[in-house]
Design a protein around this motif. Structure first.
Motif, short mmCIF file in Angstrom:
data_model
loop_
_atom_site.label_atom_id
_atom_site.label_comp_id
_atom_site.label_asym_id
_atom_site.label_seq_id
_atom_site.Cartn_x
_atom_site.Cartn_y
_atom_site.Cartn_z
N LEU A 58 -10.17 11.08 -38.82
CA LEU A 58 -9.31 10.54 -37.78
C LEU A 58 -8.87 9.15 -38.21
CD1 LEU A 58 -11.46 11.54 -34.68
CD2 LEU A 58 -9.30 12.59 -35.38
N LEU A 59 -7.59 8.86 -38.01
CA LEU A 59 -7.03 7.57 -38.39
C LEU A 59 -6.43 6.91 -37.15
CD1 LEU A 59 -5.21 8.54 -41.70
CD2 LEU A 59 -7.43 7.39 -41.46
N VAL A 60 -6.96 5.74 -36.82
CA VAL A 60 -6.53 5.02 -35.62
C VAL A 60 -5.98 3.67 -36.03
CG1 VAL A 60 -7.28 3.99 -33.44
CG2 VAL A 60 -8.23 6.20 -34.18
N GLY A 61 -4.72 3.42 -35.72
CA GLY A 61 -4.12 2.12 -36.01
C GLY A 61 -4.47 1.11 -34.94
N ASP A 81 -3.39 9.26 -35.94
CA ASP A 81 -3.74 10.05 -34.76
C ASP A 81 -3.40 9.32 -33.48
OD1 ASP A 81 -5.13 12.57 -35.79
OD2 ASP A 81 -6.12 10.98 -36.93
N THR A 82 -3.52 8.01 -33.48
CA THR A 82 -3.04 7.18 -32.38
C THR A 82 -3.05 5.75 -32.87
OG1 THR A 82 -3.21 6.79 -29.98
CG2 THR A 82 -5.25 6.65 -31.24
N VAL A 315 -1.21 21.35 -25.83
CA VAL A 315 0.12 21.88 -26.10
C VAL A 315 1.15 21.25 -25.14
CG1 VAL A 315 1.53 23.97 -26.36
CG2 VAL A 315 -0.94 24.04 -26.85
N GLY A 316 0.95 21.45 -23.85
CA GLY A 316 1.92 20.95 -22.87
C GLY A 316 1.91 19.44 -22.73
N VAL A 317 0.72 18.82 -22.71
CA VAL A 317 0.65 17.37 -22.52
C VAL A 317 1.30 16.62 -23.68
CG1 VAL A 317 -0.92 15.39 -22.31
CG2 VAL A 317 -1.33 17.48 -20.97
N PRO A 318 0.99 16.93 -24.95
CA PRO A 318 1.67 16.19 -26.04
C PRO A 318 3.16 16.45 -26.11
CG PRO A 318 0.22 17.89 -26.93
CD PRO A 318 -0.09 17.77 -25.48
N ARG A 319 3.63 17.59 -25.63
CA ARG A 319 5.07 17.81 -25.61
C ARG A 319 5.74 16.90 -24.59
NH1 ARG A 319 3.13 21.76 -28.38
NH2 ARG A 319 4.38 23.28 -29.54
N ARG A 320 4.98 16.39 -23.64
CA ARG A 320 5.53 15.44 -22.67
C ARG A 320 5.33 13.99 -23.11
NH1 ARG A 320 6.86 16.00 -17.42
NH2 ARG A 320 7.36 18.13 -16.76
N ILE A 321 4.17 13.66 -23.67
CA ILE A 321 3.86 12.25 -23.94
C ILE A 321 3.63 11.95 -25.41
CG2 ILE A 321 2.86 12.05 -21.63
CD1 ILE A 321 0.09 11.88 -22.96
N GLY A 322 3.69 12.94 -26.28
CA GLY A 322 3.42 12.73 -27.70
C GLY A 322 1.96 12.97 -28.03
N ARG A 323 1.71 13.44 -29.26
CA ARG A 323 0.33 13.77 -29.63
C ARG A 323 -0.54 12.52 -29.73
NH1 ARG A 323 -0.89 12.58 -34.91
NH2 ARG A 323 0.84 12.46 -36.41
N TRP A 324 0.04 11.35 -29.97
CA TRP A 324 -0.73 10.13 -30.15
C TRP A 324 -1.36 9.69 -28.82
CZ3 TRP A 324 4.29 11.14 -31.49
CH2 TRP A 324 4.54 11.36 -32.86
N ARG A 325 -0.56 9.67 -27.77
CA ARG A 325 -1.11 9.32 -26.45
C ARG A 325 -1.99 10.44 -25.91
NH1 ARG A 325 4.36 6.24 -24.13
NH2 ARG A 325 3.77 4.19 -24.95
N ALA A 326 -1.64 11.68 -26.24
CA ALA A 326 -2.49 12.80 -25.83
C ALA A 326 -3.87 12.69 -26.47
CB ALA A 326 -1.83 14.13 -26.19
N PHE A 327 -3.91 12.30 -27.75
CA PHE A 327 -5.21 12.12 -28.40
C PHE A 327 -6.03 11.07 -27.67
CE2 PHE A 327 -8.07 9.89 -31.26
CZ PHE A 327 -8.82 10.94 -31.78
N TRP A 328 -5.42 9.95 -27.34
CA TRP A 328 -6.13 8.89 -26.65
C TRP A 328 -6.66 9.37 -25.29
CZ3 TRP A 328 -8.43 4.33 -26.78
CH2 TRP A 328 -8.59 3.62 -25.60
N LEU A 329 -5.82 10.02 -24.52
CA LEU A 329 -6.24 10.49 -23.20
C LEU A 329 -7.38 11.49 -23.30
CD1 LEU A 329 -3.03 11.11 -21.05
CD2 LEU A 329 -4.75 9.32 -20.77
N ALA A 331 -9.47 12.09 -25.93
CA ALA A 331 -10.68 11.58 -26.57
C ALA A 331 -11.48 10.68 -25.66
CB ALA A 331 -10.32 10.84 -27.86
N THR A 332 -10.80 9.79 -24.95
CA THR A 332 -11.51 8.82 -24.11
C THR A 332 -11.81 9.36 -22.72
OG1 THR A 332 -9.46 7.83 -23.26
CG2 THR A 332 -10.38 6.90 -25.30
N GLY A 333 -11.05 10.36 -22.26
CA GLY A 333 -11.19 10.82 -20.88
C GLY A 333 -10.72 9.78 -19.88
N ALA A 334 -9.92 8.81 -20.31
CA ALA A 334 -9.48 7.72 -19.44
C ALA A 334 -8.66 8.24 -18.27
CB ALA A 334 -8.67 6.71 -20.24
N ALA A 335 -8.80 7.60 -17.13
CA ALA A 335 -7.98 7.93 -15.96
C ALA A 335 -6.60 7.30 -16.13
CB ALA A 335 -8.65 7.43 -14.68
N LEU A 336 -5.56 8.10 -15.94
CA LEU A 336 -4.19 7.62 -16.08
C LEU A 336 -3.58 7.53 -14.68
CD1 LEU A 336 -2.14 6.98 -18.42
CD2 LEU A 336 -1.18 9.24 -17.98
#
Length: 354
Positions: A58-61, A81-82, A315-329, A331-336
């Motif tokens: 995994l590569l995180v900038g 990845d994000t 599948v559906g979430v990254p098509r709306r917000i991008g795979r980078w933000r989807a990975f963050w959401l 992986a962390t389980g953060a509340a949005l």
């Protein structure tokens, strides 16, 4: 396992060969942090992008300097990845803006260390399925999910949850369906279980959606939920109860609602409110339009259970917000919060109407 997450420069990424990911059967250094504040020339950036696209880790900038990332590393950001930054334009789906990038990276480091298999499989699935058609991408997600059901992380979660009886049968119709002219109104109706996406709700929803597929005179579909929340996601009391992994895969893919909502996307509006957890946002994300009530909160907690989303969330979430933000959401389980969800494109409107 080495739980430290080294910070490397784009120059390091470009010039230093990847060490083997596995030491025996143990993952060594599952995540690398790439310092995007470091100076980099164009040639180095090109080589770093190539390495990023083929990295096993995994590569995180991370960028602490406010403002846009330098043009030299823009393509590199897309290959990670994000990326965690001090501020991020809502429209730039490659980045997550936070108040303290170092603290956010440390949080992600801890999550990956605690859930190595789930976090790494999540990153792989998001990359693999990014360009796939929805049905095939859902298959990739489900096959990966089945793999994770056999990992120590999920077994640990099951042990911590402890044995539970199966949920009782619904005291009323678990899904309400009514026709109003050309409109089909579908309501998740197990408020006593927070509209959990258990077998009865799933099957009722699928039956209603199949009705819309079979009848092209239905030109609009509205999906909502009764009670204080739209859906609390998968029914945790049912986790691990399917008799075998192959059947579970077929249920997730061929008997789940995600593929059908995607097929009906141009006719479907989902109205969400309260908590939307796991499947409670994974399934709606396929719809053409999502309207959220003020105060709605979204969470994807599966990685903390040793899993990845299993109802189409990769599948559906990254098509709306991008795979980078989807990975963050994921992986962390953060509340949005709903405001950020609107800015990111996870929902299309905030409206007090239900």
């Amino acid at each position: 396992m080495d739980t430290a997450q080294p910070v490397i420069s784009p120059q390091d990424l470009a010039d230093v060969a990847d060490t083997p990911l596995l030491e025996g059967a143990v993952v060594d250094t599952p995540m690398l942090v790439v310092d995007l504040d470091a100076t980099v020339d164009a040639g180095t950036a090109v080589r770093a992008v190539e390495r990023a696209l083929h990295s096993d880790r995994l590569l995180v900038g991370v960028r602490r300097t406010p403002g846009p990332v330098p043009e030299a590393v823009a393509d590199l950001v897309a290959g990670l990845d994000t990326t965690i930054v001090a501020d991020a334009a809502p429209a730039d789906r490659r980045m997550v803006g936070v108040a303290d990038p170092d603290a956010a990276v440390a949080e992600l480091r801890d999550v990956v260390a605690a859930n190595v298999h789930a976090a790494m499989v999540l990153g792989q699935v998001l990359r693999l399925s990014e360009e796939l058609p929805v049905p095939q991408a859902i298959d990739v997600e489900s096959l990966a999910y089945s793999t994770l059901l056999g990992t120590p992380g999920f077994r640990r979660w099951l042990q911590q949850r402890g044995p539970r009886p199966l949920p009782p049968p619904a005291p009323q119709d678990p899904v309400l369906v009514r026709r109003d002219g050309e409109r089909l109104h579908i309501t998740l109706n197990r408020p006593e279980r927070r509209n959990a996406y258990g077998a009865e709700v799933r099957d009722g929803l699928v039956e209603a959606l199949r009705l819309a597929i079979a009848d092209d005179t239905i030109t609009a579909i509205v999906l909502d939920g009764s009670g204080p929340v739209f859906s609390a996601g998968g029914d945790l009391d049912e986790f691990g109860t399917t008799p075998d992994l192959a059947t579970a895969h077929l249920i997730r893919t061929r008997a789940g609602a995600g593929r059908l909502v995607a097929q009906l996307a141009d006719r479907t509006e989902v109205r969400v409110h309260g908590s939307c957890v796991g499947a409670g946002i994974e399934v709606p994300a396929f719809a053409g339009r999502i309207v959220a009530a003020p105060g709605t909160v979204f969470r994807l907690p599966e990685v903390s259970m040793g899993l990845i989303p299993g109802a189409g969330g990769t599948v559906g979430v990254p098509r709306r917000i991008g795979r980078w933000r989807a990975f963050w959401l994921c992986a962390t389980g953060a509340a949005l919060d709903v405001g950020t969800a609107l800015a990111w494109g996870l929902v299309d409107e905030i409206s007090p109407g239900r």
